[in-house]
Write a protein that holds these residues in place. Structure first.
Motif, mmCIF file in Angstrom:
data_model
loop_
_atom_site.group_PDB
_atom_site.id
_atom_site.type_symbol
_atom_site.label_atom_id
_atom_site.label_comp_id
_atom_site.label_asym_id
_atom_site.label_seq_id
_atom_site.Cartn_x
_atom_site.Cartn_y
_atom_site.Cartn_z
ATOM 1 N N SER A 203 0.877 -1.163 -0.124
ATOM 2 C CA SER A 203 0.132 -0.063 -0.014
ATOM 3 C C SER A 203 0.939 1.265 0.061
ATOM 4 N N ASN A 204 2.215 1.309 -0.061
ATOM 5 C CA ASN A 204 3.056 2.365 -0.115
ATOM 6 C C ASN A 204 3.729 2.619 -1.285
ATOM 7 N N ILE A 205 3.129 1.903 -2.399
ATOM 8 C CA ILE A 205 3.337 2.071 -3.827
ATOM 9 C C ILE A 205 2.774 3.096 -4.457
ATOM 10 N N TYR A 206 3.343 4.222 -5.149
ATOM 11 C CA TYR A 206 2.676 5.148 -5.818
ATOM 12 C C TYR A 206 3.069 5.539 -7.304
ATOM 13 N N ALA A 207 2.191 5.835 -8.135
ATOM 14 C CA ALA A 207 2.465 6.196 -9.518
ATOM 15 C C ALA A 207 2.068 7.462 -9.982
ATOM 16 N N TYR A 208 2.905 7.790 -10.952
ATOM 17 C CA TYR A 208 2.328 9.198 -11.729
ATOM 18 C C TYR A 208 2.626 8.611 -13.149
ATOM 19 N N THR A 209 1.556 8.532 -13.707
ATOM 20 C CA THR A 209 1.383 8.126 -15.249
ATOM 21 C C THR A 209 0.900 9.475 -15.995
ATOM 22 N N ALA A 210 1.690 9.708 -17.292
ATOM 23 C CA ALA A 210 1.423 10.601 -18.094
ATOM 24 C C ALA A 210 1.804 10.316 -19.515
ATOM 25 N N VAL A 217 5.897 17.879 -24.524
ATOM 26 C CA VAL A 217 4.834 18.473 -23.817
ATOM 27 C C VAL A 217 4.290 17.283 -23.128
ATOM 28 N N ILE A 218 4.116 17.314 -21.818
ATOM 29 C CA ILE A 218 3.237 16.475 -21.125
ATOM 30 C C ILE A 218 1.851 17.148 -21.317
ATOM 31 N N LEU A 219 1.107 16.045 -22.004
ATOM 32 C CA LEU A 219 -0.158 16.702 -22.463
ATOM 33 C C LEU A 219 -1.537 16.520 -21.509
ATOM 34 N N ASN A 220 -1.090 15.043 -20.686
ATOM 35 C CA ASN A 220 -2.168 14.675 -19.663
ATOM 36 C C ASN A 220 -1.438 13.855 -18.876
ATOM 37 N N GLU A 221 -1.978 13.803 -17.539
ATOM 38 C CA GLU A 221 -1.395 12.923 -16.455
ATOM 39 C C GLU A 221 -2.449 12.617 -15.263
ATOM 40 N N TRP A 222 -1.979 11.699 -14.357
ATOM 41 C CA TRP A 222 -2.837 11.064 -13.266
ATOM 42 C C TRP A 222 -1.955 10.350 -12.268
ATOM 43 N N VAL A 223 -2.511 10.576 -11.069
ATOM 44 C CA VAL A 223 -1.585 9.804 -9.967
ATOM 45 C C VAL A 223 -2.685 8.918 -9.430
ATOM 46 N N GLY A 224 -1.789 7.871 -8.770
ATOM 47 C CA GLY A 224 -2.628 6.780 -8.102
ATOM 48 C C GLY A 224 -1.806 6.048 -7.013
ATOM 49 N N LYS A 225 -2.614 5.132 -6.229
ATOM 50 C CA LYS A 225 -1.567 4.260 -5.526
ATOM 51 C C LYS A 225 -2.197 2.832 -5.548
ATOM 52 N N LYS A 226 -1.250 1.804 -5.200
ATOM 53 C CA LYS A 226 -1.692 0.511 -5.206
ATOM 54 C C LYS A 226 -2.084 0.249 -3.887
ATOM 55 N N LEU A 227 -3.313 -0.385 -3.547
ATOM 56 C CA LEU A 227 -3.931 -0.854 -2.479
ATOM 57 C C LEU A 227 -3.236 -2.438 -2.098
ATOM 58 N N THR A 228 -3.300 -3.317 -2.943
ATOM 59 C CA THR A 228 -2.547 -4.381 -2.869
ATOM 60 C C THR A 228 -1.885 -5.044 -4.060
ATOM 61 N N GLN A 229 -1.160 -6.008 -3.767
ATOM 62 C CA GLN A 229 -0.642 -6.657 -5.232
ATOM 63 C C GLN A 229 -0.606 -8.107 -5.194
ATOM 64 N N TYR A 230 -0.588 -8.815 -6.010
ATOM 65 C CA TYR A 230 -0.534 -10.228 -6.114
ATOM 66 C C TYR A 230 0.922 -10.607 -7.152
ATOM 67 N N LYS A 270 8.232 4.238 -4.116
ATOM 68 C CA LYS A 270 7.631 3.383 -2.923
ATOM 69 C C LYS A 270 8.131 4.637 -1.670
ATOM 70 N N TYR A 271 6.869 4.751 -0.952
ATOM 71 C CA TYR A 271 7.279 5.475 0.377
ATOM 72 C C TYR A 271 8.122 5.044 1.398
ATOM 73 N N ASP A 272 9.140 5.679 1.904
ATOM 74 C CA ASP A 272 10.278 5.089 2.698
ATOM 75 C C ASP A 272 9.870 5.893 4.157
ATOM 76 N N SER A 273 9.289 5.288 5.157
ATOM 77 C CA SER A 273 8.923 5.908 6.382
ATOM 78 C C SER A 273 10.253 6.219 7.248
ATOM 79 N N ARG A 274 11.365 5.822 6.744
ATOM 80 C CA ARG A 274 12.358 5.881 7.645
ATOM 81 C C ARG A 274 13.130 7.344 7.437
ATOM 82 N N ASP A 275 12.846 7.720 6.175
ATOM 83 C CA ASP A 275 13.332 9.287 5.993
ATOM 84 C C ASP A 275 12.058 10.166 5.261
ATOM 85 N N GLU A 276 11.216 9.258 5.246
ATOM 86 C CA GLU A 276 9.751 10.026 4.717
ATOM 87 C C GLU A 276 10.041 10.521 3.367
ATOM 88 N N THR A 277 10.302 9.827 2.615
ATOM 89 C CA THR A 277 10.636 10.375 1.086
ATOM 90 C C THR A 277 9.797 9.148 0.363
#
Length: 392
Positions: A203-210, A217-230, A270-277
């Protein structure tokens, strides 16, 4: 002019591309795949063709598609890294009448994860501590990294070969066990990248898709996060939601611009809670399995590519980040429920926790892909149950 969209690969990625284009009035949509897949069952394609797995087969069938249907322009939508590599091989022969959505001048370099991390360093974007593995000597230096570590091919070599997608090494003893396998693949020309494992669940995995045009030129974009993987931790999308902090988009834009990437691309962090990056894990140069989440939250990147390829005017979309949208691959959720302990709360949240909950395959107006996938799911469940009964 007579134009068509050509989707390569009929898995979740391909099916979602087809549905987005069809819903936006693209009339001619073709699918090429190497086997029958869920998208070959869709009623939203003009037709599909089973082709060989080589670049020469792809070239031959693209030419046949053009000539038999008298298409002026073919807009290509790859869904796998193997498609990107094959398209690069035949680029000069198809470029005149095809829109190929990547920067042919730097594609090979851009696919390399070690290069991606070098760019991160230049831009001061966080990334995992990393070591490139090109020889036996490099394998011996892996102890320099802090365990646990994750080892992956520098580029995707697992399609058509027996090399692993990733291997998790928790300590020196496991590294010793994996060493022979790694060295064998090195002798076959496969190179690897080893990096520190960032703690935290999927649940700490995030994505920027464009979509970035060939004009830069970046014409369009969206962001999201995974809730779970398999499977858990080192798998692929199971469920996802339309939420991410601003820094994910900021870092993603910087990477696409610095690397001069063209087409649809997805930097994943991926969010790293150790250094909050938010640390880059990889940049995918194609539409991933969960890209329909962007469509559901109001951003049509596949249509953006279509319009850009044909010189049509593009709409600049604003992503819906207010209403929580869950995008769910039910097959993976069921398999997670069977294989992961204490997964019930994740399962119910993923399926019902959004204001809008949408399934990756099920669609009343296009039901055959779901039935095809449902049968595959039942077979997979039976296989896993039999394996458990046999103690495997």
């Amino acid at each position: 002019m007579k134009n068509c969209a050509l989707v390569l690969g009929g898995y979740i990625n391909g099916l979602s591309i087809i549905r987005e284009l069809y819903d936006n009035k693209v009339k001619d949509i073709w699918l090429f795949d190497t086997k029958k897949s869920i998208a070959t069952k869709s009623n939203k394609i003009s037709d599909y063709k089973i082709i060989g797995s080589s670049s020469s087969s792809l070239l031959e069938n693209i030419k046949i598609l053009k000539n038999e249907n008298e298409y002026d322009r073919i807009v290509i939508y790859p869904t796998g890294d193997n498609h990107l590599e094959q398209l690069l091989e035949i680029f000069e022969e198809i470029n005149r009448f095809c829109f190929v959505p990547f920067n042919e001048a730097n594609l090979v370099r851009s696919l390399n994860k070690y290069y991606q991390y070098q760019v991160c360093k230049e831009l001061s974007i966080p990334f995992p501590q990393t070591l490139e593995i090109k020889s036996k000597t490099d394998v011996d230096e892996l102890n320099q990294l802090k365990f646990p570590i994750l080892i992956k091919p520098s580029t995707r070599n697992d399609i058509g070969t027996d090399v692993f997608r990733s291997v998790f090494i928790s300590g020196p003893s496991e590294l010793s066990e994996a060493r022979e396998k790694i060295v064998t693949h090195l002798s076959q020309g496969v190179e690897f990248i080893a990096s520190e494992y960032i703690p935290g669940d999927d649940s700490n995995i995030y994505a920027y898709t464009a979509y970035r045009s060939k004009k830069g030129v970046i014409l369009n974009e969206w962001v999201g996060k995974k809730l779970t993987q398999y499977p858990n931790l080192f798998g692929v999308f199971s469920s996802a939601a339309n939420s991410a902090p601003n820094i994910v988009a900021t870092q993603g834009r910087l990477l696409l611009d610095k690397m001069n990437i063209h087409g649809i691309a997805e930097p994943e962090f991926k969010y790293d809670s150790r250094d909050e990056t938010f640390k880059l894990t990889e940049i995918n140069l194609r539409s991933m399995m969960w890209h329909r989440l962007g469509t559901l939250s109001g951003v049509n990147l596949q249509l953006t590519q279509w319009n850009d390829a044909l010189g049509y005017k593009n709409v600049q979309y604003i992503q819906n980040l207010t209403d929580r949208i869950h995008f769910i691959y039910f097959k993976h959720e069921i398999l997670n429920l069977i294989s992961r302990k204490h997964y019930w709360s994740n399962f119910t949240y993923n399926l019902f926790g959004g204001k809008i909950n949408c399934f990756a395959v099920f669609m009343l107006s296009d039901l055959k892909p779901f039935l095809f996938d449902f049968i595959a799911t039942i077979k997979s469940i039976i296989s896993r149950c039999l394996a458990k009964l046999n103690g495997n």
